[in-house]
Design an enzyme around this catalytic site. Structure first.
Site, PDB file in Angstrom:
ATOM      1  N   SER A 219       0.712  -1.269  -0.052  1.00  0.00           N
ATOM      2  CA  SER A 219      -0.022   0.046   0.002  1.00  0.00           C
ATOM      3  C   SER A 219       1.021   1.278   0.055  1.00  0.00           C
ATOM      4  CB  SER A 219      -0.889   0.076   1.386  1.00  0.00           C
ATOM      5  OG  SER A 219      -1.644  -0.966   1.210  1.00  0.00           O
TER       6      SER A 219
ATOM      7  N   HIS B  27      -3.563   1.601  -5.264  1.00  0.00           N
ATOM      8  CA  HIS B  27      -2.795   0.596  -5.829  1.00  0.00           C
ATOM      9  C   HIS B  27      -3.282   0.933  -7.630  1.00  0.00           C
ATOM     10  CE1 HIS B  27      -1.380  -1.730  -2.862  1.00  0.00           C
ATOM     11  NE2 HIS B  27      -2.440  -1.885  -2.238  1.00  0.00           N
TER      12      HIS B  27
ATOM     13  N   HIS C 169      -6.128  -8.320  -1.728  1.00  0.00           N
ATOM     14  CA  HIS C 169      -6.151  -8.636  -0.134  1.00  0.00           C
ATOM     15  C   HIS C 169      -7.330  -9.441   0.253  1.00  0.00           C
ATOM     16  CE1 HIS C 169      -3.976  -4.592  -0.557  1.00  0.00           C
ATOM     17  NE2 HIS C 169      -3.141  -5.064   0.553  1.00  0.00           N
TER      18      HIS C 169
ATOM     19  N   TYR D  35      -9.271  -8.702   2.596  1.00  0.00           N
ATOM     20  CA  TYR D  35     -10.380  -7.918   3.110  1.00  0.00           C
ATOM     21  C   TYR D  35     -11.002  -7.431   1.692  1.00  0.00           C
ATOM     22  CZ  TYR D  35      -6.914  -3.909   2.203  1.00  0.00           C
ATOM     23  OH  TYR D  35      -6.193  -3.058   1.390  1.00  0.00           O
ATOM     24  N   GLU D  36     -10.549  -7.563   0.503  1.00  0.00           N
ATOM     25  CA  GLU D  36     -11.396  -6.898  -0.414  1.00  0.00           C
ATOM     26  C   GLU D  36     -12.531  -8.234  -0.888  1.00  0.00           C
ATOM     27  OE1 GLU D  36      -8.740  -4.806  -3.630  1.00  0.00           O
ATOM     28  OE2 GLU D  36      -7.630  -6.148  -2.615  1.00  0.00           O
TER      29      GLU D  36
ATOM     30  N   ALA E 211       2.825  -2.291   3.959  1.00  0.00           N
ATOM     31  CA  ALA E 211       2.837  -1.189   4.995  1.00  0.00           C
ATOM     32  C   ALA E 211       2.288  -2.025   6.331  1.00  0.00           C
ATOM     33  CB  ALA E 211       1.628  -0.258   4.467  1.00  0.00           C
TER      34      ALA E 211
ATOM     35  N   MET F 250      -2.009  -6.361   6.776  1.00  0.00           N
ATOM     36  CA  MET F 250      -3.297  -6.928   6.322  1.00  0.00           C
ATOM     37  C   MET F 250      -2.900  -7.862   5.159  1.00  0.00           C
ATOM     38  SD  MET F 250      -6.152  -4.108   6.692  1.00  0.00           S
ATOM     39  CE  MET F 250      -6.345  -3.324   8.310  1.00  0.00           C
ATOM     40  N   SER F 251      -1.580  -8.379   5.038  1.00  0.00           N
ATOM     41  CA  SER F 251      -1.377  -8.897   3.717  1.00  0.00           C
ATOM     42  C   SER F 251      -0.179  -9.998   3.832  1.00  0.00           C
ATOM     43  CB  SER F 251      -0.930  -7.990   2.382  1.00  0.00           C
ATOM     44  OG  SER F 251       0.252  -7.249   2.955  1.00  0.00           O
TER      45      SER F 251
ATOM     46  N   ASN G 101       2.601   3.730  10.895  1.00  0.00           N
ATOM     47  CA  ASN G 101       1.647   3.973  12.189  1.00  0.00           C
ATOM     48  C   ASN G 101       2.142   3.265  13.132  1.00  0.00           C
ATOM     49  OD1 ASN G 101      -0.077   2.051  10.416  1.00  0.00           O
ATOM     50  ND2 ASN G 101      -0.747   2.129  12.510  1.00  0.00           N
TER      51      ASN G 101
ATOM     52  N   HIS H 287      -5.985   5.457   7.155  1.00  0.00           N
ATOM     53  CA  HIS H 287      -5.762   4.990   5.783  1.00  0.00           C
ATOM     54  C   HIS H 287      -4.762   5.984   4.982  1.00  0.00           C
ATOM     55  CE1 HIS H 287      -4.877   2.026   2.635  1.00  0.00           C
ATOM     56  NE2 HIS H 287      -5.774   2.853   1.740  1.00  0.00           N
TER      57      HIS H 287
HETATM   58  N1  HPA Z   1      -2.876  -2.544  11.223  1.00  0.00           N
HETATM   59  C1  HPA Z   1      -3.138  -3.407  10.470  1.00  0.00           C
HETATM   60  N2  HPA Z   1      -2.666  -3.353   9.198  1.00  0.00           N
HETATM   61  C2  HPA Z   1      -2.218  -2.064   8.801  1.00  0.00           C
HETATM   62  C3  HPA Z   1      -1.518  -1.127   9.902  1.00  0.00           C
HETATM   63  C4  HPA Z   1      -2.220  -1.379  11.202  1.00  0.00           C
HETATM   64  O1  HPA Z   1      -1.984  -0.568  11.916  1.00  0.00           O
HETATM   65  N3  HPA Z   1      -0.797  -0.122   9.304  1.00  0.00           N
HETATM   66  C5  HPA Z   1      -0.737  -0.425   7.831  1.00  0.00           C
HETATM   67  N4  HPA Z   1      -1.538  -1.720   7.767  1.00  0.00           N
END
Ligand code: HPA
Length: 294
Positions: free
Chosen positions: A35, A66, A88, A90-91, A118, A221-222, A245, A259
């Site tokens: 990402s 993307h 992903h 989640y998609e 990320a 998440m990947s 983050n 995001h």
């Molecule tokens: N949690 C889950 N997935 C992420 C995060 C997070 O804090 N940051 C970037 N992808």
């Protein structure tokens, strides 16, 4: 082929043959851009791009940040293919869709997979903007029965039961660590454990504490499904997380993750990560040539 559960060997083969008929490149290294990290493909010379929607059997990327294309080209003289945009869970994609490109890469002749993502940090001492060389992974969906290798085994790609204790190649990890020192990146390079969660909601405070106690340094998440499938078919894997983050583990704070911050930090550090990957690719290709590897 949204949410299609089973993919046959012929499906992968058809896609690989189509790509080989369309491009003059014969990639040895594949890079999956995480990402906000799509610009990693920009340094490829003599580019040939294929939108996912134009490639037979390929799923289409839907997530913001993307581009949704495969970029073939040369990095420091080595033929590479970059995925600008991944699929992903989640998609709503099935894991055979999420991992589809990895088996296609194998059939294209790729030997090494570099995965980037990320991730949020759970660890004191890690800072936003740090790069983490992935030492190991915790595949939380996999542990709870959502593993991409579930179903009939594709023997052509690999054996039924897969050893994962060396998922992230040790030689590549030490190469990356050495390189980070040489490039002056030591101050913001870490090595640690990546935990995959399903998303798309970020972690609650209790979930964050749980993941940290479980041994995870960062969460995203990947990546975990792609790495399992890459390892299954004998690709060497190097993983790099960009810390975008901090993941909150305490209740009395006003901070919150979003995001846009994730994408912004990605763009901010993309050039550094690009230099890192360029140097790595040059070294990986040099090493495999010395070893006489295809
Ligand atoms: N949690 C889950 N997935 C992420 C995060 C997070 O804090 N940051 C970037 N992808």
């Amino acid at each position: 082929m949204h949410s299609k559960e089973q993919v046959s060997y012929e499906d992968y083969q058809k896609t690989a043959e189509w790509l080989l008929s369309q491009t003059k490149h014969r990639p040895r290294i594949a890079v999956i851009c995480g990402s906000g990290l799509g610009s990693l493909a920009e340094d490829l010379k003599d580019q040939e791009c294929f939108k996912y929607s134009s490639i037979p059997n390929f799923p289409e990327s839907t997530v913001e940040g993307h581009a949704g294309q495969l970029v073939f080209g040369k990095l420091r003289g080595t033929s590479c293919v970059c995925m600008q945009g991944r699929f992903h869970m989640y998609e709503g994609y099935s894991l055979s869709e999420v991992t589809f490109p990895v088996r296609v890469f194998k059939l294209l002749g790729v030997k090494t997979l570099i995965v980037t993502n990320a991730a949020g940090s759970l660890t004191e001492g890690y800072n936003v903007g740090d790069i983490m060389i992935i030492k190991d992974q915790i595949n939380l969906p996999g542990i709870s029965g959502y593993n991409p290798l579930i179903g009939p085994n594709e023997d052509w790609f690999g054996a039924r039961f897969l050893c994962m204790s060396d998922a992230y190649d040790k030689g590549l990890r030490s190469m990356a660590l050495e390189l980070s020192k040489k490039l002056g990146y030591s101050g913001f390079t870490q090595e640690g454990v990546y935990c995959m969660v399903g998303g798309p909601s970020y972690e609650t405070i209790a979930e964050a504490c749980f993941l940290h106690k479980m041994g995870a340094n960062v969460v995203g998440m990947s990546t975990a499904p792609e790495v399992i499938v890459a390892k299954h078919c004998g690709l060497k894997v190097l993983g790099l997380s960009l810390i975008t983050n901090e993941v909150l583990k305490e209740y009395d704070t006003e901070k919150a993750v979003n995001h846009n911050d994730v994408l912004r930090i990605g763009r901010m550090r993309a050039q550094t990560l690009q230099t890192f990957i360029n140097e790595l690719v040059a070294q990986i290709d040099g090493t495999s040539a010395e070893n006489g590897m295809g």
